[in-house]
Design a protein around this motif. Structure first.
Motif, short mmCIF file in Angstrom:
data_model
loop_
_atom_site.label_atom_id
_atom_site.label_comp_id
_atom_site.label_asym_id
_atom_site.label_seq_id
_atom_site.Cartn_x
_atom_site.Cartn_y
_atom_site.Cartn_z
N PRO A 68 7.42 -4.48 0.78
CA PRO A 68 6.04 -4.08 0.50
C PRO A 68 4.99 -4.88 1.26
CG PRO A 68 7.29 -4.29 -1.53
CD PRO A 68 8.15 -4.85 -0.43
N THR A 93 4.02 -3.97 6.71
CA THR A 93 3.60 -2.60 6.98
C THR A 93 3.17 -2.50 8.43
OG1 THR A 93 1.31 -3.04 6.31
CG2 THR A 93 2.84 -2.33 4.59
N GLN A 118 -2.33 -7.61 -7.01
CA GLN A 118 -2.72 -6.34 -6.41
C GLN A 118 -1.60 -5.32 -6.56
OE1 GLN A 118 -3.92 -8.55 -2.60
NE2 GLN A 118 -5.32 -6.82 -2.57
N ARG A 161 0.04 -1.65 -5.46
CA ARG A 161 0.15 -0.94 -4.18
C ARG A 161 0.67 0.46 -4.43
NH1 ARG A 161 0.91 -6.23 -3.35
NH2 ARG A 161 0.05 -7.17 -1.47
N PHE A 204 2.52 3.68 -2.63
CA PHE A 204 3.38 4.06 -1.51
C PHE A 204 3.67 5.55 -1.58
CE2 PHE A 204 3.90 -0.42 -1.43
CZ PHE A 204 4.40 -0.77 -0.20
N MET A 240 3.17 2.53 2.87
CA MET A 240 2.10 2.09 1.99
C MET A 240 0.83 2.88 2.30
SD MET A 240 0.65 -1.72 1.08
CE MET A 240 -0.53 -1.82 2.42
N LYS A 299 -2.15 2.67 -0.06
CA LYS A 299 -3.33 1.92 -0.53
C LYS A 299 -2.89 0.61 -1.15
CE LYS A 299 -6.49 5.76 -1.42
NZ LYS A 299 -7.32 6.44 -2.43
N GLU A 300 -3.78 -0.36 -1.03
CA GLU A 300 -3.62 -1.66 -1.69
C GLU A 300 -4.88 -1.90 -2.52
OE1 GLU A 300 -1.97 -5.95 -0.36
OE2 GLU A 300 -3.75 -5.27 0.70
N SER A 360 -9.69 2.35 -4.42
CA SER A 360 -8.90 1.12 -4.43
C SER A 360 -9.76 -0.14 -4.44
CB SER A 360 -7.98 1.08 -3.20
OG SER A 360 -8.74 1.14 -2.01
N HIS A 413 -6.07 -1.20 9.20
CA HIS A 413 -6.21 -2.02 7.99
C HIS A 413 -7.69 -2.28 7.67
CE1 HIS A 413 -5.23 -5.12 5.02
NE2 HIS A 413 -6.17 -5.86 5.59
N ASN A 438 -9.45 -0.75 4.18
CA ASN A 438 -9.57 -1.75 3.11
C ASN A 438 -10.91 -2.46 3.06
OD1 ASN A 438 -6.60 -2.05 1.95
ND2 ASN A 438 -6.44 -1.88 4.18
#
Length: 572
Positions: A130, A133, A165, A167, A169, A175, A177-178, A229, A510, A514
């Motif tokens: 996880p 990525t 956090q 996650r 998938f 993946m 979203k985080e 998120s 990323h 994010n």
């Protein structure tokens, strides 16, 4: 034309299966090899004990009923999958029962396609870390606490690790979203945008596919929307009343299920101070619907919790070596209590589940046995060994397949089934012919068998669909490589080594996904301001008053440039 109805009803004129058949495959023999020697240890103990004449007569009368009890649960056969190196902490399947995903303390996820396996290729087709990525690669490794497929569709996978956090998938291990981490320096947890400490458990909304709930060490329960998120939708702060806790305690387990009235949902969570709290799933959240302060012993880890399909019962497995049954309509005292050794001190994700029909409760034990209990009395209806000597941590009873999936501390995932009661799943695997290896095949790039005879991971020259380079090298770091680490295949391109600077630098994707308003970083400031400039003929909204109040500039006029330069020299 006359038809023999007796022969037709007996199935003599009907084919048992369709399509191209492989005459060399004996499906019944392959299934028979998976038959378990010991189904119920209680009956084995009863056979060894000496019986009187009256008991012998009663045993003869009850022999038929014992055979019926053996087929009451799908545990007559088993199929083992050995892929993890450490304890299996979570098991989940999609609603169709074709995709199996397991999580472990070895910090990896294993993806299994039950429809594509054969008797000689019982293995995971992909390994996912996880924290590694395409967007960013880090050296972090954390144990997997929970992996949950969305019950509404098999496309969303919620992964809970030993971090703050959550996650999200895809079913293929990518993946998506985080979710954000909160500010640990803020005392009021209502003002943080996420968990400030490790998340321990999570659950999906029973009917809304966009909602899920998480519980963590920061004494909060947070409701999230998968489309946002950056901040949770609702924060519920659990105020502990235990002495010496300063109002804070760790939340250990959580479940989200239907309410007993049938017109809403309920959230039930357990805490480290021994309390059990129930909230309305749709709010309000400022006050719980019910709270039991001493549901389990204080400072013990209640690892398992589940809500029945009708929302009337709640089952909990506490760290005080007890299993308790609760009624949500009278949420004050347990209906029944049974003694059961706990494994939560070593394996905090040990769970307990209601059967799909609600007529049984299933859980594991420290000795590696599977316990199927009666929900009314909490007495064991069946106790069968799965991995003797290795604790059985997690269980999952799939409603569509009618098969029980178990995960143990030795890294083994076991599928329990019954050929007459179960469908697909393990039966689909055993109905196929073993995969044959060609004489010219390089064993380094085909099916790999471990010394125990269990199918391990396979490597193909082009790689399996969806297998990333990171998972390829993580599973087989030396296969197909020379002593210097170069590939033996000249057609395979050289993979450049990743420098520490590149590992710590976030990629464009990323940053875009994010960091809020990150698209403004690439925009020219002048162009951004000119977007608000008025066009010819339009009224100036913001600067229209300046046209009337702005003074007129007056400059001295010179006849020539030489005269202007002479005046400037004189000033100097």
């Amino acid at each position: 034309m006359q038809v023999d109805n007796d022969a037709f009803s007996a199935g003599d004129s009907m084919p048992t299966s369709f399509g191209k058949q492989d005459a060399s495959v004996n499906v019944e023999a392959q299934i028979e090899r998976c038959r378990r020697k010991i189904v119920d240890e209680r009956k084995q103990a009863a056979v060894k004990a000496p019986a009187s004449d009256d008991e012998k007569d009663s045993d003869d009368d009850d022999s038929d009923s014992d055979e019926e009890e053996d087929d009451e649960f799908p545990v007559s056969h088993e199929l083992a999958i050995k892929t993890h190196e450490r304890a299996v902490t979570s098991i989940t399947l999609d609603p169709s029962g074709t995709r199996l995903i397991t999580g472990s303390t070895d910090c990896t996820l294993k993806l299994h396609d039950l429809s594509a396996m054969t008797p000689t290729t019982i293995r995971a087709f992909k390994t996912v870390d996880p924290f590694v990525t395409k967007a960013s690669q880090t050296s972090e490794t954390h144990a997997i606490h929970q992996v949950i497929f969305s019950p509404h569709s098999g496309n969303q996978l919620l992964v809970i690790t030993a971090t703050a956090q959550a996650r999200l998938f895809s079913r293929d291990g990518e993946m998506q979203k985080e979710f954000k981490k909160g500010d640990m320096y803020l005392r009021d947890k209502h003002n943080t945008s996420g968990h400030t400490a490790e998340i321990t458990s999570a659950a999906w909304h029973p009917t809304n596919r966009d909602r899920f709930v998480t519980a963590g060490h920061d004494s909060t329960v947070r409701i999230w929307d998968v489309n946002n998120s950056f901040q949770q939708k609702q924060v519920i702060v659990h105020k502990s009343r235990a002495a010496g806790s300063a109002g804070m305690t760790r939340m250990t387990a959580i479940a989200w299920g239907p309410s007993s009235e049938g017109n809403g949902t309920i959230i039930v969570s357990a805490a480290f101070d021994g309390s059990l709290v129930m909230w309305g799933g749709e709010g309000p959240y400022h006050r719980p619907l019910g709270e039991i302060r001493e549901a389990h012993a204080k400072d013990t880890w209640t690892s398992g919790i589940d809500i029945s399909a009708d929302g009337r019962l709640v089952i909990t497995r506490g760290g005080d070596d007890t299993i308790k049954l609760w009624d949500t309509r009278k949420f004050k005292a347990p209906i029944n209590t049974a003694a059961h050794p706990s494994t939560s001190s070593q394996y905090p994700t040990s769970n307990i589940k209601f059967a799909p029909n609600g007529q049984s409760v299933v859980t594991g034990s420290e000795s590696g046995h599977l316990h199927i209990l009666n929900p009314a009395t909490l007495r064991p209806e069946l106790v069968t060994p799965v991995t003797p000597g290795s604790p059985l941590i997690v269980v999952n009873w799939h409603p569509k397949l009618n098969q029980i999936f178990t995960g143990s501390a030795n890294g083994q995932t076991t599928i329990l089934f019954n050929p007459t009661m179960s469908s697909n799943g393990a039966l689909m695997i055993l109905s196929k012919a073993p995969k044959k290896r060609h004489l010219d095949d390089d064993p380094n790039f085909t099916t790999f068998m471990d010394p125990a005879g269990m199918a391990g991971d396979a490597i193909t020259p082009g790689g399996l669909p969806g297998v990333t380079a990171g998972s390829y090298s993580a599973r087989h770091p030396t296969i197909g490589l020379t002593a210097s680490g170069k590939s033996r295949d000249p057609r395979r391109p050289h993979k450049p080594e990743q420098t520490p600077f590149a590992m710590s630098t976030p990629s464009e994707r990323h940053v875009r996904e994010n960091i809020a308003f990150s698209s403004m970083r690439d925009e020219d400031p002048r162009e951004a301001l000119l977007k608000y400039a008025t066009k010819p003929g339009e009224e100036k909204v913001f600067t229209g008053a300046w046209d009337k109040t702005q003074p007129t500039t007056m400059f001295k006029d010179y006849d020539s440039d030489e005269e202007e330069r002479e005046v400037k020299r004189a000033k100097h």
